[in-house]
Motif scaffolding. Sequence first.
Motif, PDB file in Angstrom:
ATOM      1  N   PHE A  14       0.897  -1.175   0.101  1.00 42.41           N
ATOM      2  CA  PHE A  14       0.140  -0.031   0.138  1.00 42.41           C
ATOM      3  C   PHE A  14       0.747   1.003  -0.049  1.00 42.41           C
ATOM      4  O   PHE A  14       1.687   1.492   0.934  1.00 42.41           O
ATOM      5  CB  PHE A  14      -0.797  -0.093   1.217  1.00 42.41           C
ATOM      6  CG  PHE A  14      -1.900  -1.178   1.400  1.00 42.41           C
ATOM      7  CD1 PHE A  14      -3.086  -1.202   0.543  1.00 42.41           C
ATOM      8  CD2 PHE A  14      -1.617  -2.347   1.935  1.00 42.41           C
ATOM      9  CE1 PHE A  14      -4.105  -2.062   0.664  1.00 42.41           C
ATOM     10  CE2 PHE A  14      -2.467  -3.278   1.961  1.00 42.41           C
ATOM     11  CZ  PHE A  14      -3.546  -3.330   1.053  1.00 42.41           C
ATOM     12  N   ASP A  15       0.828   2.107  -0.981  1.00 39.54           N
ATOM     13  CA  ASP A  15       1.521   3.419  -1.070  1.00 39.54           C
ATOM     14  C   ASP A  15       0.943   4.538  -0.779  1.00 39.54           C
ATOM     15  O   ASP A  15      -0.508   4.586  -0.550  1.00 39.54           O
ATOM     16  CB  ASP A  15       1.971   3.436  -2.691  1.00 39.54           C
ATOM     17  CG  ASP A  15       2.936   2.481  -2.952  1.00 39.54           C
ATOM     18  OD1 ASP A  15       3.199   1.456  -2.401  1.00 39.54           O
ATOM     19  OD2 ASP A  15       3.296   2.824  -4.246  1.00 39.54           O
ATOM     20  N   ASP A  16       1.711   5.422  -0.459  1.00 43.28           N
ATOM     21  CA  ASP A  16       1.425   6.985  -0.329  1.00 43.28           C
ATOM     22  C   ASP A  16       0.565   7.483   0.911  1.00 43.28           C
ATOM     23  O   ASP A  16       0.205   8.496   1.317  1.00 43.28           O
ATOM     24  CB  ASP A  16       0.389   7.443  -1.414  1.00 43.28           C
ATOM     25  CG  ASP A  16       0.854   7.326  -2.628  1.00 43.28           C
ATOM     26  OD1 ASP A  16       1.706   7.009  -2.937  1.00 43.28           O
ATOM     27  OD2 ASP A  16       0.092   7.299  -3.772  1.00 43.28           O
ATOM     28  N   GLY A  17       0.679   6.457   2.024  1.00 40.71           N
ATOM     29  CA  GLY A  17      -0.106   6.909   3.273  1.00 40.71           C
ATOM     30  C   GLY A  17       0.908   7.081   4.079  1.00 40.71           C
ATOM     31  O   GLY A  17       2.171   7.506   3.731  1.00 40.71           O
ATOM     32  N   ASP A  65      10.042   3.306   2.121  1.00 39.95           N
ATOM     33  CA  ASP A  65      10.266   4.931   2.072  1.00 39.95           C
ATOM     34  C   ASP A  65       9.702   5.165   0.697  1.00 39.95           C
ATOM     35  O   ASP A  65       9.987   4.206  -0.135  1.00 39.95           O
ATOM     36  CB  ASP A  65      11.733   5.135   1.975  1.00 39.95           C
ATOM     37  CG  ASP A  65      12.281   6.520   1.873  1.00 39.95           C
ATOM     38  OD1 ASP A  65      11.565   7.213   1.245  1.00 39.95           O
ATOM     39  OD2 ASP A  65      13.126   6.759   2.198  1.00 39.95           O
ATOM     40  N   HIS A  66       8.855   5.956   0.519  1.00 45.14           N
ATOM     41  CA  HIS A  66       8.244   6.521  -0.334  1.00 45.14           C
ATOM     42  C   HIS A  66       8.362   8.211  -0.990  1.00 45.14           C
ATOM     43  O   HIS A  66       7.657   8.471  -1.555  1.00 45.14           O
ATOM     44  CB  HIS A  66       6.800   6.061  -0.440  1.00 45.14           C
ATOM     45  CG  HIS A  66       6.142   5.855  -1.901  1.00 45.14           C
ATOM     46  ND1 HIS A  66       6.597   5.417  -3.198  1.00 45.14           N
ATOM     47  CD2 HIS A  66       4.836   6.617  -2.283  1.00 45.14           C
ATOM     48  CE1 HIS A  66       5.771   5.508  -4.128  1.00 45.14           C
ATOM     49  NE2 HIS A  66       4.703   6.342  -3.725  1.00 45.14           N
ATOM     50  N   THR A  67       9.640   8.753  -0.441  1.00 43.09           N
ATOM     51  CA  THR A  67       9.931   9.968  -0.816  1.00 43.09           C
ATOM     52  C   THR A  67       9.100  11.112   0.375  1.00 43.09           C
ATOM     53  O   THR A  67       8.345  10.826   1.051  1.00 43.09           O
ATOM     54  CB  THR A  67       9.991  10.447  -2.063  1.00 43.09           C
ATOM     55  OG1 THR A  67       8.562  10.811  -2.625  1.00 43.09           O
ATOM     56  CG2 THR A  67      10.564   9.365  -2.901  1.00 43.09           C
ATOM     57  N   THR A  93       8.016  14.233  -1.037  1.00 41.79           N
ATOM     58  CA  THR A  93       6.894  14.882  -1.889  1.00 41.79           C
ATOM     59  C   THR A  93       6.421  13.934  -3.159  1.00 41.79           C
ATOM     60  O   THR A  93       5.716  14.814  -4.142  1.00 41.79           O
ATOM     61  CB  THR A  93       7.406  16.439  -2.394  1.00 41.79           C
ATOM     62  OG1 THR A  93       8.686  16.025  -3.306  1.00 41.79           O
ATOM     63  CG2 THR A  93       7.627  17.286  -1.131  1.00 41.79           C
ATOM     64  N   HIS A  94       6.838  12.886  -3.405  1.00 36.10           N
ATOM     65  CA  HIS A  94       6.217  12.160  -4.241  1.00 36.10           C
ATOM     66  C   HIS A  94       6.693  12.577  -5.809  1.00 36.10           C
ATOM     67  O   HIS A  94       5.845  12.745  -6.439  1.00 36.10           O
ATOM     68  CB  HIS A  94       4.876  11.925  -4.115  1.00 36.10           C
ATOM     69  CG  HIS A  94       4.104  10.646  -4.839  1.00 36.10           C
ATOM     70  ND1 HIS A  94       4.044  10.364  -6.086  1.00 36.10           N
ATOM     71  CD2 HIS A  94       4.127   9.480  -4.220  1.00 36.10           C
ATOM     72  CE1 HIS A  94       3.531   9.271  -6.374  1.00 36.10           C
ATOM     73  NE2 HIS A  94       3.381   8.673  -5.207  1.00 36.10           N
ATOM     74  N   PRO A  95       7.891  12.765  -6.003  1.00 30.60           N
ATOM     75  CA  PRO A  95       8.218  13.626  -7.364  1.00 30.60           C
ATOM     76  C   PRO A  95       8.776  12.311  -8.331  1.00 30.60           C
ATOM     77  O   PRO A  95       8.884  11.266  -7.763  1.00 30.60           O
ATOM     78  CB  PRO A  95       9.345  14.418  -7.016  1.00 30.60           C
ATOM     79  CG  PRO A  95      10.318  13.538  -5.972  1.00 30.60           C
ATOM     80  CD  PRO A  95       9.052  13.043  -4.980  1.00 30.60           C
TER      81      PRO A  95
HETATM   82 ZN    ZN Z   1       2.824   6.690  -4.693  1.00 29.85          ZN
END
Ligand code: ZN
Length: 231
Positions: free
Chosen positions: A37-40, A87-89, A91-93
């Motif tokens: 699951f991403d972005d949380g 880790d998914h950064t 600011t999501h660039p």
């Molecule tokens: Zn993402």
Amino acid sequence: MRTQRDNGVGRPTAPTAHALGAHPGRQLPEKCVALTFDDGPTRYTAALLDILERSHTRATFFLIGPHARRHRADVLREYRDGDAIGDHTVTHPHLTLLPRSRIALQIDSAAQQIAWVTGPRPALFRPPFGASDARVQEVVGTARMAVVMWSPSPQDWKHHGPTSIDRAVLAPVQPGAIILLHDRYATTPPAVPRLIDVLRSRGYHLVTVPELFATSGGLRSGIVYHRGPSP
Ligand SMILES: [Zn+2]
């Protein structure tokens, strides 16, 4: 007080240590897949964690650094439940469009923000949009993380709604699949119980990403993974 999922002991277990160290020689079942699951975390994450807990399922979460700080309780719960955290950064660039110094800043700052909550730095990294190249891999390797992509499959961002997520995610699943989902969509958590039920009815065991690789020597820093090893 929350109980841990699956491992049945009363103390928090670091997902990586659990996968790589706690069960030497342990054989994973043949048919394993990993839900990611991403972005949380987001406001939908707590409901998703309730669902995972009820179904005794562990997953892997790729966190946005500032979200981790903002939703500290959710991150701690993921960690204590035995979910794997990556880790998914910040600011999501699109990392491939940035100079090396900015790539490193995105990865290291997010890792610090996650470690500020959990303690250990993450050992997994997923590039936003799957945008990676040799420079990104090199920076991720220097940060001592593996690059975890996903297997050709889902796309919950294109197929909102339980029925369509179900169809889009399940149709192509094969043993070793790393399934990409997002806990930033309201439509994703309601689709997860059926997803889990169907996968289990087909004989799949749901494991974390480190567990998927636990019997093949583990994940290595700077290497890109799209799926688990073949059974
Ligand atoms: Zn993402």
